[in-house]
Write an enzyme that holds these catalytic residues in place. Structure first.
Site, PDB file in Angstrom:
ATOM      1  N   ASP A   1       0.735  -1.249   0.134  1.00 42.42           N
ATOM      2  CA  ASP A   1       0.058  -0.060  -0.157  1.00 42.42           C
ATOM      3  C   ASP A   1       1.118   1.041  -0.146  1.00 42.42           C
ATOM      4  O   ASP A   1       0.596   2.342   0.610  1.00 42.42           O
ATOM      5  CB  ASP A   1      -0.925   0.133   1.384  1.00 42.42           C
ATOM      6  CG  ASP A   1      -1.717  -1.269   1.515  1.00 42.42           C
ATOM      7  OD1 ASP A   1      -2.179  -1.850   0.524  1.00 42.42           O
ATOM      8  OD2 ASP A   1      -1.622  -1.837   2.598  1.00 42.42           O
TER       9      ASP A   1
ATOM     10  N   SER B   1       2.372   6.862   0.348  1.00 39.58           N
ATOM     11  CA  SER B   1       1.496   6.151   1.243  1.00 39.58           C
ATOM     12  C   SER B   1       0.120   6.105   0.691  1.00 39.58           C
ATOM     13  O   SER B   1      -0.663   6.969   0.543  1.00 39.58           O
ATOM     14  CB  SER B   1       1.369   6.585   2.802  1.00 39.58           C
ATOM     15  OG  SER B   1       0.480   5.806   3.357  1.00 39.58           O
ATOM     16  N   ARG B   2      -0.483   5.011   0.174  1.00 38.32           N
ATOM     17  CA  ARG B   2      -1.861   4.893  -0.300  1.00 38.32           C
ATOM     18  C   ARG B   2      -3.119   5.006   0.599  1.00 38.32           C
ATOM     19  O   ARG B   2      -3.897   5.018   0.203  1.00 38.32           O
ATOM     20  CB  ARG B   2      -2.064   3.466  -1.295  1.00 38.32           C
ATOM     21  CG  ARG B   2      -0.847   3.726  -2.600  1.00 38.32           C
ATOM     22  CD  ARG B   2      -1.050   2.556  -3.429  1.00 38.32           C
ATOM     23  NE  ARG B   2       0.045   2.829  -4.430  1.00 38.32           N
ATOM     24  CZ  ARG B   2       1.073   2.047  -4.338  1.00 38.32           C
ATOM     25  NH1 ARG B   2       1.376   1.304  -3.523  1.00 38.32           N
ATOM     26  NH2 ARG B   2       2.171   2.035  -5.196  1.00 38.32           N
ATOM     27  N   VAL B   3      -2.697   4.981   1.659  1.00 40.03           N
ATOM     28  CA  VAL B   3      -3.549   5.356   2.858  1.00 40.03           C
ATOM     29  C   VAL B   3      -3.651   6.804   3.122  1.00 40.03           C
ATOM     30  O   VAL B   3      -4.866   7.284   3.442  1.00 40.03           O
ATOM     31  CB  VAL B   3      -3.164   4.477   4.138  1.00 40.03           C
ATOM     32  CG1 VAL B   3      -4.257   5.052   5.208  1.00 40.03           C
ATOM     33  CG2 VAL B   3      -3.268   3.232   3.929  1.00 40.03           C
TER      34      VAL B   3
END
Length: 537
Positions: free
Chosen positions: A340, A365-367
């Protein structure tokens, strides 16, 4: 003596009735056809399962991996040199199980749960399968809870959440392990159990790492799984799955765990070695065709479970070593596509004194902001944009001697931001202290300081906040970023700046007359155009 046919029937009946069915044991036994390099070919185990444990003579255990039409290919654990052609092998009927439990905290163990630290045996009552199906989408919930690393550069720009899989990637000796160790130390009192999996490292390195954790009070909350460089390939192959199983024990009991796999490049090497010895067909770079599945089935087990299942989490920090910064190689691209987000560490930045040496352009950061507390999300909004502008202008400024005032201001601000984000090893910062430091940097309080005094200013500011503004720090830690809290932070930083004193030139004037004063706007940053952002800088 002749026996009557009727007597034969009665004799057989009496013999059959006399048999005690409870004492009869049926075991499937096979024969070793060949053995070499820790790989055995077996005949006679028609019903053998994949990943089933097998019993060999001399206390050697095996793991069935290749199920072919006329033989079974198994990898051997233990002193396989004692096994020879013609030896018998027995099925156990059980798949590979890993010992788990809180008794393993503070210990160094091998992937089969055997202690390596000389502190005696571990009384284990529970085991978990090494291979376990990852929870489905319905069993998960979105990642929203922060997993603080204590590093300003990561918590501000590349935040990690509990249940996330964040890749740490870079060349050798760029500080990859240091980031993971700092994250473990920072979470020693947060209820997060850490599992550090060392794959293919020297045992002396692992022992030194254990001592570092012990000195910082984090070892009692950590399990170290070591498959050292001199171990056979099957042990290295097993190590990350064993560490994950140990983490899942806490995950499925509603607790939080952090798994560091250091590093998956050596794991892939071990799997390639095993696969070639098992005569599996090689593909790109001689890796077998399922090398992607090797890592995906491991990393997909990192999860934030929904509340019905206890709300536990397992966070994965896999490490990948690149060659000359090539992130487009086979294994790095595989793992980047599974995770992620990634934290990319660059040798050039490391050698120039930027620590941690994070390349902000490639790292992501894909969050995102979902895994940050509100105040950090607000103050760090501008920092990534300003840093990337600085990196662009930095290269351009080397060729131009006559720069306009706006460019000079952007360069000066960027230089101070880079210094602000620099941090020594083993010195994790609480998130509220990070927030105040980044607030000071992005709101112009450092612009009139010489760069070499920025560290001194930030350290003094943090000490002042600890001694005189505990209530403000508590508000920030609880997520409060109201107008009152912002004003309190601004007043505290401004008061410290006045006490600290700005740097003056030879004529007694501040270094930069046009620099913003401490009374900068603290309203929530909106999405601005690059021109507006540059002007604001």
């Amino acid at each position: 003596m002749q026996i009557n046919p009727d007597e034969i029937t009665s004799i057989l009946k009496s013999r059959i009735e006399g048999l005690d069915s409870g004492t009869a044991e049926l075991t499937e036994v096979g024969t070793v056809l060949s053995v070499a390099d820790g790989i055995a070919r077996l005949h006679g185990l028609e019903n053998c399962m994949s990943f089933e444990m097998l019993e060999f003579p001399h206390g050697v255990t095996g793991l069935a991996l290749n199920l072919e039409s006329d033989n079974v290919g198994a990898v051997l654990f233990g002193e396989w040199e004692h096994i020879s052609e013609g030896d018998t092998v027995r099925r156990t009927g059980s798949l590979l199980e890993i010992p788990v439990g809180e008794q393993m905290l503070g210990r160094i163990v091998d992937p089969l749960g055997r202690p390596l630290d000389g502190k005696g045996d571990i009384a284990i009552e529970e085991t978990r399968p090494a291979e376990f199906k990852a929870p489905g989408v319905v069993q998960r919930q979105p990642v929203t809870e922060p997993m603080q690393t204590g590093l300003k550069a990561i918590d501000a720009m590349i935040p990690i959440g509990r249940g996330q899989r964040e890749l740490i990637i870079g060349d050798r000796q760029t500080g990859k392990t240091a980031i993971a160790i700092d994250a473990i130390i920072n979470n020693k009192d947060t209820g997060v159990v850490s599992i550090y999996v060392a794959i293919g490292q020297r045992m002396s390195t692992v022992v030194a790492l254990a001592q570092t954790l012990d000195e910082h009070g984090a070892l009692d909350n950590t399990i170290i799984v070591a498959a050292s460089a001199d171990e056979a390939a099957p042990i290295k192959f097993m190590a990350p799955y064993a560490g994950c199983a140990m983490g899942e024990h806490f995950l499925y009991n509603g607790k939080h765990a952090l798994c560091v796999y250091d590093d998956l490049t050596k794991h892939a090497y071990a799997y390639r070695q095993m696969s070639l010895l098992l005569r599996r067909p090689p593909g790109r770079e001689a890796y077998p065709g399922d090398v992607f599945y090797l890592h995906s089935r491991l990393l997909e087990r990192a999860v934030k479970l929904n509340d019905e299942l206890g709300g536990g989490s397992l966070t994965a920090l896999p490490v990948i070593e690149t060659q000359a910064g090539d992130v487009s190689a086979y294994i790095p691209t595989n793992v980047i596509s599974i995770t992620d987000g990634q934290i990319f560490l660059e040798s050039a930045l490391f050698n120039s004194g930027v620590r941690p040496a994070i390349n902000v352009g490639i790292s992501v950061s894909r969050v995102g902001g979902n895994a940050q507390i509100g105040p950090m999300k607000k103050v760090a909004g501008r920092i990534k944009l300003e840093l990337s502008q600085y990196r662009d202008l930095e290269a351009f400024a080397q060729f131009g001697s006559d720069l306009d005032a706006d460019t000079q201001r952007t360069l000066a601000r960027g230089e101070r931001l880079v210094t602000t984000l620099n941090q020594h090893e083993r010195e994790p910062l609480a998130v509220e202290d990070q927030t105040v430091q980044i607030y000071a940097a992005t709101n112009g309080f450092l612009d009139r300081l010489n760069v070499d005094r920025v560290g001194e200013f930030l350290m003094g500011l943090t000490e002042r906040m600890h001694s005189q503004h505990k209530d403000v720090r508590e508000k920030i830690a609880s997520g409060d970023w109201s107008d009152d809290t912002q004003k309190a932070v601004r007043d505290a930083v401004d008061a410290f700046a006045q006490d600290f004193g700005y740097d003056l030139d030879e004529e007694g004037q501040p270094l930069d007359e046009d620099a913003p004063t401490g009374q900068a706007s603290t309203s929530e940053p909106r999405d601005s155009t690059p021109q507006e952002a540059q002007a604001a800088a």
